[in-house]
Write an enzyme that holds these catalytic residues in place. Structure first.
Site, PDB file in Angstrom:
ATOM      1  N   GLU A 499       0.914  -1.493   0.041  1.00  0.00           N
ATOM      2  CA  GLU A 499      -0.088   0.190  -0.009  1.00  0.00           C
ATOM      3  C   GLU A 499       0.848   1.222  -0.002  1.00  0.00           C
ATOM      4  O   GLU A 499       1.787   1.345   0.799  1.00  0.00           O
ATOM      5  CB  GLU A 499      -0.648  -0.134   1.354  1.00  0.00           C
ATOM      6  CG  GLU A 499      -2.118  -1.164   1.255  1.00  0.00           C
ATOM      7  CD  GLU A 499      -2.316  -1.543   2.600  1.00  0.00           C
ATOM      8  OE1 GLU A 499      -2.113  -0.896   3.673  1.00  0.00           O
ATOM      9  OE2 GLU A 499      -2.632  -2.749   2.667  1.00  0.00           O
ATOM     10  N   GLU A 530      -4.179  -6.952   2.979  1.00  0.00           N
ATOM     11  CA  GLU A 530      -2.854  -7.512   3.583  1.00  0.00           C
ATOM     12  C   GLU A 530      -3.038  -8.854   3.269  1.00  0.00           C
ATOM     13  O   GLU A 530      -1.980  -9.312   2.801  1.00  0.00           O
ATOM     14  CB  GLU A 530      -2.918  -7.131   4.950  1.00  0.00           C
ATOM     15  CG  GLU A 530      -2.644  -5.858   5.491  1.00  0.00           C
ATOM     16  CD  GLU A 530      -3.726  -4.748   5.292  1.00  0.00           C
ATOM     17  OE1 GLU A 530      -4.887  -5.071   5.175  1.00  0.00           O
ATOM     18  OE2 GLU A 530      -3.452  -3.264   5.453  1.00  0.00           O
ATOM     19  N   GLN A 552       1.863  -2.181   5.934  1.00  0.00           N
ATOM     20  CA  GLN A 552       2.196  -0.787   5.874  1.00  0.00           C
ATOM     21  C   GLN A 552       2.817  -0.594   7.459  1.00  0.00           C
ATOM     22  O   GLN A 552       3.685   0.042   7.708  1.00  0.00           O
ATOM     23  CB  GLN A 552       0.975   0.126   5.885  1.00  0.00           C
ATOM     24  CG  GLN A 552       1.581   1.551   5.373  1.00  0.00           C
ATOM     25  CD  GLN A 552       0.410   2.393   4.635  1.00  0.00           C
ATOM     26  OE1 GLN A 552      -0.677   2.611   5.375  1.00  0.00           O
ATOM     27  NE2 GLN A 552       0.710   2.558   3.263  1.00  0.00           N
ATOM     28  N   ASP A 555       0.970  -3.573  13.018  1.00  0.00           N
ATOM     29  CA  ASP A 555      -0.226  -3.846  13.719  1.00  0.00           C
ATOM     30  C   ASP A 555      -1.151  -4.310  12.550  1.00  0.00           C
ATOM     31  O   ASP A 555      -2.146  -4.938  13.134  1.00  0.00           O
ATOM     32  CB  ASP A 555      -1.047  -2.307  14.403  1.00  0.00           C
ATOM     33  CG  ASP A 555       0.135  -1.778  15.373  1.00  0.00           C
ATOM     34  OD1 ASP A 555      -0.249  -2.100  16.454  1.00  0.00           O
ATOM     35  OD2 ASP A 555       1.071  -1.189  14.884  1.00  0.00           O
ATOM     36  N   TYR A 556      -0.963  -3.925  11.302  1.00  0.00           N
ATOM     37  CA  TYR A 556      -1.838  -4.523  10.365  1.00  0.00           C
ATOM     38  C   TYR A 556      -1.547  -5.578   9.870  1.00  0.00           C
ATOM     39  O   TYR A 556      -2.149  -6.276   8.836  1.00  0.00           O
ATOM     40  CB  TYR A 556      -2.000  -3.570   9.173  1.00  0.00           C
ATOM     41  CG  TYR A 556      -2.354  -2.093   9.889  1.00  0.00           C
ATOM     42  CD1 TYR A 556      -3.320  -2.234  10.907  1.00  0.00           C
ATOM     43  CD2 TYR A 556      -1.905  -1.101   9.410  1.00  0.00           C
ATOM     44  CE1 TYR A 556      -3.602  -0.699  11.494  1.00  0.00           C
ATOM     45  CE2 TYR A 556      -2.074   0.218  10.044  1.00  0.00           C
ATOM     46  CZ  TYR A 556      -3.065   0.343  10.893  1.00  0.00           C
ATOM     47  OH  TYR A 556      -3.184   1.576  11.478  1.00  0.00           O
ATOM     48  N   HIS A 597      -0.702   1.881  15.963  1.00  0.00           N
ATOM     49  CA  HIS A 597       0.523   2.447  14.993  1.00  0.00           C
ATOM     50  C   HIS A 597       1.622   2.089  15.949  1.00  0.00           C
ATOM     51  O   HIS A 597       2.855   2.560  15.597  1.00  0.00           O
ATOM     52  CB  HIS A 597       0.486   3.727  14.652  1.00  0.00           C
ATOM     53  CG  HIS A 597      -0.529   4.118  13.580  1.00  0.00           C
ATOM     54  ND1 HIS A 597      -1.856   4.337  14.103  1.00  0.00           N
ATOM     55  CD2 HIS A 597      -0.697   3.851  12.370  1.00  0.00           C
ATOM     56  CE1 HIS A 597      -2.751   4.302  13.059  1.00  0.00           C
ATOM     57  NE2 HIS A 597      -1.947   4.400  11.877  1.00  0.00           N
TER      58      HIS A 597
END
Ligand SMILES: Cc1ncc(C[n+]2csc(CCOP(=O)(O)OP(=O)(O)O)c2C)c(N)n1
Length: 809
Positions: A499, A530, A552, A555-556, A597
């Site tokens: 991304e 993701e 990115q 956390d994701y 984040h």
């Protein structure tokens, strides 16, 4: 565009000719495959195998699909596809039974070396030494997995690889992986699994990437006991997929076909057409195969009579695809009922004989092992005072009709327990046998978690970064930018995507300008997806490319964690070294702000991703070195960059593209003699600052940057430090009992650090809640310099309260 339309119309009007003998071969294969299901089920119900799930009711469609499958093509399917695998010749009936019995030998079960349950297929892309075979000369199947829908993410990449191989001229040299990108990726999925999120994510990605995929939906209207009306809006997947349909004058979207699972000639025609369009024009298609049945029920775990109505069961009998094909063959005068009966009798005989062979091959070595152990026990009986006990153990072991290695080992252990107070020479022989077999079994069931090839990341020689008087000082993101630039220039197989990666050059600018320089296909933007970003990378890597997939923020990664854990991390192991997917997952984490984040779920990663390398460089030079190492190797790895490091200044090594940071080698950042702090990533700076302050009060701290969590300190460097300091603190930003507990186990238990401790080992981590927002939220959520200071100070206070009195509470 009109030209394309004309060509496509010509294609669709083409009639497919199949000779009579081919039709009868197909019928015979379908019947054999059904017989495999029937006998396989019997084997489970009679206790010879543990679990069975078969492809009954799906035979004819799979035979049709096989006709369109060419060398170099790839399958990403699921546990219903036995007939397809038989039809392309990538699996034999004997191998099928070997897997059903869990025959843990790669020559008997080349799919998984007995590690996967039945009907989990995979072809062998690798030579025994781990090097690639010529995949364009093979009919390939990526390795199946049980979580429903999990074959979908990698289907994106298997198809996308064809696009890259076709459109990137610099990839044309890799003829071992592709011929002009002509390869089609065939996906299969059950109707109910289309309710999974990854299905929609993958379909969307395949459509917009315009990749050669032919996706079949095997629709038997149920997902175990739950019918379509509870799975799919409107109860019909074709209806729902209409929005993805390609308009006649357009090359975007899918060609969508609906065809009955019992209609042999329509199926052959549909697959031929769909595959040709995909192969030539890279236009994907979805083939919704409806009116399928499941005559033996979902699996051996239960019977479908419990949830299907009598009408449905009667319909399934009438519309059984083999029965329907038989009727059609007779109607078309291709064969007489008598000839078909003969084919059926032959098929039964063949499958039963093959099953017997597979069973013998599976049991023979185990019988032999049992005999050896029985003989050793008997030898002991002759001289032991515990003769009766030993005889009973031997009897129990030998009277079992089908022995297992578990029972053999249990018998040995029982015999050794019986002889615990007696020393006789034969006992030593038994112990030696047990030891040897333990090793063999560890290998048999556990080999290939990591690569054993010459390219194993652990074998990559260290090349130190070189600096000269002219080496410029740059910000972290610029260091990485220079590194990625060299990687892209050096190796055309390196493809970076994620991304905001392409046009923007990454949210931290570490790829700024690289899309403009290397092209849109080498450095590209993806949608927010993701799981399929990772799937895209897996499929590409299975086909010889070297993807760097960006998530990115750390956390994701959780969106993709399932697929990384279930698929990527297990590929090499679950195929017994038959396939590899050297994907590099790049992400960033730790220090920023707020819950999503600034998290550091390292234990989740460490524990779910065994089979991958997990690296946490403290700065961007280390990160570049890790990327270089991983790219020289052939294993998957996750690199977590430190979020607040992009703006810090570092010296650019003169050999930015070549230097390597070895895996599993911690670095001592500060030498000291009183306490060892073991940490990684962003906390290295915190630990160093705390160490400086502790120095001011006379405490000499050694700070070690683990930097490679998996593999962890392969040379025992941390133990050497502990031997010197005899006090240790494990420090990170994960939850209590997370990454710190992992590091503690590695050092205290595995390395034997326990024996060198003078104080209890300590951990200091973040709080159990997620990091709170803002400077103060962060201060009270994560370990800070003062926390580290006090924790280390306490250790010294306990040891020497006179010299280190508590002054802060
Ligand atoms: C993620 C996940 N959830 C649940 C299951 C349990 N499960 C196995 S098969 C199955 C039904 C799948 O139905 P469908 O997709 O229609 O395929 P079919 O078995 O009918 O061919 C379920 C719920 C699973 N394997 N994975």
């Amino acid at each position: 565009m009109l030209d394309l339309q004309k060509q496509l119309q010509q294609k669709s009007s083409k009639q497919v000719f199949i000779s009579k003998s081919e039709i009868l071969r197909d019928y015979s294969l379908a019947v054999q495959s059904r017989e495999v299901s029937l006998i396989g089920r019997r084997e489970v119900l009679s206790g010879k195998a543990k679990f069975g799930i078969f492809g009954d009711g799906k035979e004819i469609a799979q035979i049709a699909m096989a006709k369109a499958f060419r060398k170099g093509d790839f399958r990403a399917g699921y546990y219903r596809d036995q007939t397809f695998m038989f039809a392309i010749g990538a699996a034999t009936i004997q191998q099928f039974f070997a897997q059903l019995y869990a025959h843990a030998d790669v020559s008997a079960d080349p799919n998984s070396a007995g590690r996967q349950m039945t009907s989990h297929f995979a072809t062998r892309s690798l030579n025994p030494d781990g090097s690639w075979k010529d995949l364009t000369e093979m009919l390939n199947s990526s390795p199946d997995l049980s979580p429903t829908g999990s074959q979908m993410p990698r289907l994106v990449g298997l198809g996308y690889a064809s696009r890259l191989y076709r459109e990137l001229e610099e990839l044309h040299q890799f003829t071992q992986f592709s011929r002009n990108g002509d390869e089609v990726a065939f996906g299969t999925i059950g109707n109910a699994s289309c309710a999974e999120g990854v299905f929609w994510e993958a379909v969307n990605a395949i459509g917009l990437l315009k990749v050669p995929v032919v996706l079949s939906i095997w629709d038997d209207e149920y997902g175990i006991s739950v019918p379509n009306e509870y799975q799919i809006t409107k109860g019909n997947i074709s209806d729902l997929l209409k929005g993805f349909r390609r308009e006649p004058d357009c090359d975007q979207g899918f060609d969508i076909y609906e065809v009955k699972g019992w209609d042999y000639s329509a199926l052959v025609e549909t697959y031929t057409k769909a595959a040709e369009v995909a192969r030539q024009h890279h236009i994907p298609s979805i083939i919704h195969v409806s009116e399928m049945t499941q005559p033996l029920g979902h699996s051996t775990s239960g019977s479908h009579e419990r949830y299907k109505s009598l009408e449905r069961l009667a319909w399934e009998e009438d519309f059984d695809c083999i029965r329907k094909m038989r009727e059609w063959v007779i109607e078309q005068r291709i064969a007489t009922p008598g000839e078909l009966d003969q084919i059926e009798r032959n098929a039964k005989k063949l499958v039963e004989n093959t099953r017997t062979k597979a069973w013998k091959a599976f049991t023979l070595p185990i019988y032999k092992e049992r005999q050896e152990v029985a003989a050793l026990v008997e030898e002991m009986e002759a001289v032991s005072v515990h003769r009766a006990k030993l005889a009973a153990i031997r009897k129990r072991l030998t009277e079992k009709q089908t022995p297992s290695r578990r029972e053999i080992m249990a018998a040995i252990r029982a015999a050794l327990l019986a002889l615990r107070d007696e020393d006789i020479p034969a006992k030593q022989k038994l112990i030696a046998w047990k030891k040897e077999q333990r090793q063999i079994n560890d290998e048999r069931y556990g080999s290939h978690l990591y690569s054993r090839s010459a390219e194993s990341a652990l074998k990559i020689a260290e090349v130190k970064p070189r600096f000269s008087a002219g080496s410029p000082t740059l910000r972290g993101f610029e260091i990485l930018n220079a590194a990625f630039d060299t990687m892209l220039a050096r190796d055309p197989r390196v493809i970076i995507f994620g991304e905001d990666v392409g046009k923007l050059g990454g949210v931290n600018q570490s790829l700024a300008g690289l899309q403009a320089k290397h092209g849109e296909l080498r450095v590209s933007d993806t949608g927010i997806r993701e799981a399929t970003i990772i799937g895209q990378a897996i499929g590409m890597a299975l086909r010889g490319l070297r993807p760097i997939a960006e998530i990115q923020y750390l956390d994701y990664l959780l969106y993709a964690l399932q697929i990384i854990s279930d698929d990527l991390a297990t590929i090499h192991w679950r195929t017994g070294g038959g396939q590899k997917a050297p994907v590099i997952v790049r992400t960033r984490g730790h220090r920023l702000e707020g819950i999503w984040h600034a998290g550091s779920p390292m234990a989740a990663v460490i524990h779910l991703l065994r089979g991958m390398h997990i690296l946490v460089p403290r700065d961007m030079t280390q990160a570049a070195g890790f990327y270089n190492t991983l790219l020289k190797g052939d294993e998957p790895g996750l690199v977590v960059e430190v979020l607040n490091g992009y703006r810090l200044r570092e010296k650019l090594p003169d050999n930015i593209g070549d230097f390597t940071v070895p895996l599993g080698v911690p670095e001592i950042l500060r030498e000291g003699s009183d306490v060892t702090i073991v940490t990684y990533g962003a906390l290295c700076h915190v630990a160093l600052e705390a160490a400086r302050l502790l120095g001011e009060v006379g405490i000499d701290v050694e700070v070690i940057d683990v930097q490679s969590l998996m593999p962890f300190d392969v040379h025992g460097k941390i133990l050497e430090s502990l031997k010197k300091t005899s006090r240790i603190l494990f420090l990170d930003e994960d939850v209590p009992g997370g990454g710190t507990a992992y590091m503690m186990q590695e050092v205290i238990e595995k390395q034997g650090g326990f024996y060198w401790l003078d104080s209890e080992p300590r951990t200091l981590s973040a709080k159990p809640h997620r990091p709170s927002y803002g400077t103060d939220g962060n201060y009270f959520s994560k370990p800070n310099v003062e926390d580290v200071f006090e924790t280390v100070y306490e250790l010294m206070n306990e040891a020497d309260p006179g010299n280190y009195p508590v002054f802060y509470r």
